[in-house]
Design an enzyme around this catalytic site. Structure first.
Site, PDB file in Angstrom:
ATOM      1  N   GLY A  11       2.614  12.033   4.152  1.00 20.48           N
ATOM      2  CA  GLY A  11       2.999  13.432   4.050  1.00 20.48           C
ATOM      3  C   GLY A  11       2.921  13.880   2.609  1.00 20.48           C
ATOM      4  O   GLY A  11       2.135  13.364   1.821  1.00 20.48           O
ATOM      5  N   CYS A  12       3.757  14.813   2.260  1.00 16.58           N
ATOM      6  CA  CYS A  12       3.766  15.352   0.901  1.00 16.58           C
ATOM      7  C   CYS A  12       4.139  14.269  -0.103  1.00 16.58           C
ATOM      8  O   CYS A  12       5.117  13.549   0.080  1.00 16.58           O
ATOM      9  CB  CYS A  12       4.772  16.504   0.829  1.00 16.58           C
ATOM     10  SG  CYS A  12       4.953  17.195  -0.829  1.00 16.58           S
ATOM     11  N   PHE A  13       3.375  14.178  -1.175  1.00 13.12           N
ATOM     12  CA  PHE A  13       3.652  13.127  -2.155  1.00 13.12           C
ATOM     13  C   PHE A  13       4.982  13.306  -2.865  1.00 13.12           C
ATOM     14  O   PHE A  13       5.551  12.358  -3.373  1.00 13.12           O
ATOM     15  CB  PHE A  13       2.515  12.904  -3.147  1.00 13.12           C
ATOM     16  CG  PHE A  13       1.831  14.103  -3.740  1.00 13.12           C
ATOM     17  CD1 PHE A  13       2.482  15.288  -4.046  1.00 13.12           C
ATOM     18  CD2 PHE A  13       0.474  14.026  -4.017  1.00 13.12           C
ATOM     19  CE1 PHE A  13       1.818  16.366  -4.614  1.00 13.12           C
ATOM     20  CE2 PHE A  13      -0.209  15.093  -4.586  1.00 13.12           C
ATOM     21  CZ  PHE A  13       0.470  16.270  -4.886  1.00 13.12           C
ATOM     22  N   TRP A  14       5.523  14.514  -2.900  1.00 16.21           N
ATOM     23  CA  TRP A  14       6.830  14.722  -3.549  1.00 16.21           C
ATOM     24  C   TRP A  14       7.921  13.913  -2.862  1.00 16.21           C
ATOM     25  O   TRP A  14       8.824  13.395  -3.514  1.00 16.21           O
ATOM     26  CB  TRP A  14       7.219  16.185  -3.523  1.00 16.21           C
ATOM     27  CG  TRP A  14       6.309  17.124  -4.231  1.00 16.21           C
ATOM     28  CD1 TRP A  14       5.362  16.827  -5.181  1.00 16.21           C
ATOM     29  CD2 TRP A  14       6.251  18.538  -4.057  1.00 16.21           C
ATOM     30  NE1 TRP A  14       4.733  17.972  -5.590  1.00 16.21           N
ATOM     31  CE2 TRP A  14       5.251  19.038  -4.919  1.00 16.21           C
ATOM     32  CE3 TRP A  14       6.940  19.427  -3.239  1.00 16.21           C
ATOM     33  CZ2 TRP A  14       4.944  20.395  -4.990  1.00 16.21           C
ATOM     34  CZ3 TRP A  14       6.622  20.775  -3.313  1.00 16.21           C
ATOM     35  CH2 TRP A  14       5.643  21.251  -4.189  1.00 16.21           C
ATOM     36  N   CYS A  15       7.836  13.799  -1.531  1.00 17.35           N
ATOM     37  CA  CYS A  15       8.853  13.044  -0.773  1.00 17.35           C
ATOM     38  C   CYS A  15       8.811  11.563  -1.123  1.00 17.35           C
ATOM     39  O   CYS A  15       9.835  10.945  -1.413  1.00 17.35           O
ATOM     40  CB  CYS A  15       8.645  13.225   0.723  1.00 17.35           C
ATOM     41  SG  CYS A  15       8.890  14.903   1.329  1.00 17.35           S
TER      42      CYS A  15
END
Length: 178
Positions: A11-15
């Site tokens: 998913g989103c790399f920020w997570c």
């Protein structure tokens, strides 16, 4: 000290970045792109879904403190490996679940952990398992994103719950400063 690197898309790399930054034994986490055809893609190009890249993190870690297996167990706890090309409301091939292995040993361990996780999840695991190809660091503003923007809407409603789950489930593996 032997240092290893794991490259993961969930998913989103920020997570993923926010979680692995708090893991004991992790030296560095970097957001980037891999798995696509275009050299040096931009965030906008990756988000259009036509480059073939996944948003990933590269986790540099000390295997004497945290094993690759543990890195993968956390990976399968903090994202849903059963949804093809999506995590929650994030939809597109750039959000696919993927493990990009660096060595044959990582490939073997990833296969083993994926097989184990098939008994944990109610739906089939769709996580891709591929050798790491060209990797591109994401733009500077994506690095350390959650720490810099914890109150931003996406961070507050999507990233923060994943970090909280990680802290609860893996409390004994937290860095002293987490």
């Amino acid at each position: 000290m032997a240092i290893e690197t794991a490259t993961l898309g969930g998913g989103c790399f920020w997570c993923l970045e926010a979680v692995y930054q708090e893991l004991k034994g992790v030296q560095h986490v970097e957001s980037g792109y891999t798995g696509g055809e275009l050299a040096n893609p931009t965030y906008e190009q990756v988000c259009e879904g036509r480059t073939g890249h996944a948003e990933v993190v590269q986790v540099t870690f000390d295997p004497d403190v945290v094993s690759y297996r543990e890195i993968l167990e956390i990976f399968f706890t903090i994202h849903d490996p059963t949804t093809l090309n999506r995590q929650g409301n994030d939809v597109g091939t750039q959000y696919r679940s993927a493990i990009y292995y660096h060595t044959p040993q990582q490939q073997d361990m990833a296969r083993h952990v994926v097989a184990e996780m098939a008994n944990v999840w109610d739906a089939p695991i769709v996580t891709e398992l591929n050798p790491l190809g060209p990797y591109y660091k994401a733009e500077d503003y994506h690095q350390d994103y959650f720490r810099q923007h914890p109150m931003q809407g996406y961070c507050a409603f999507v990233v923060a719950p994943k970090v909280a789950k990680f802290r609860k489930v893996f409390s004994e593996k937290l860095n002293a400063g987490a």
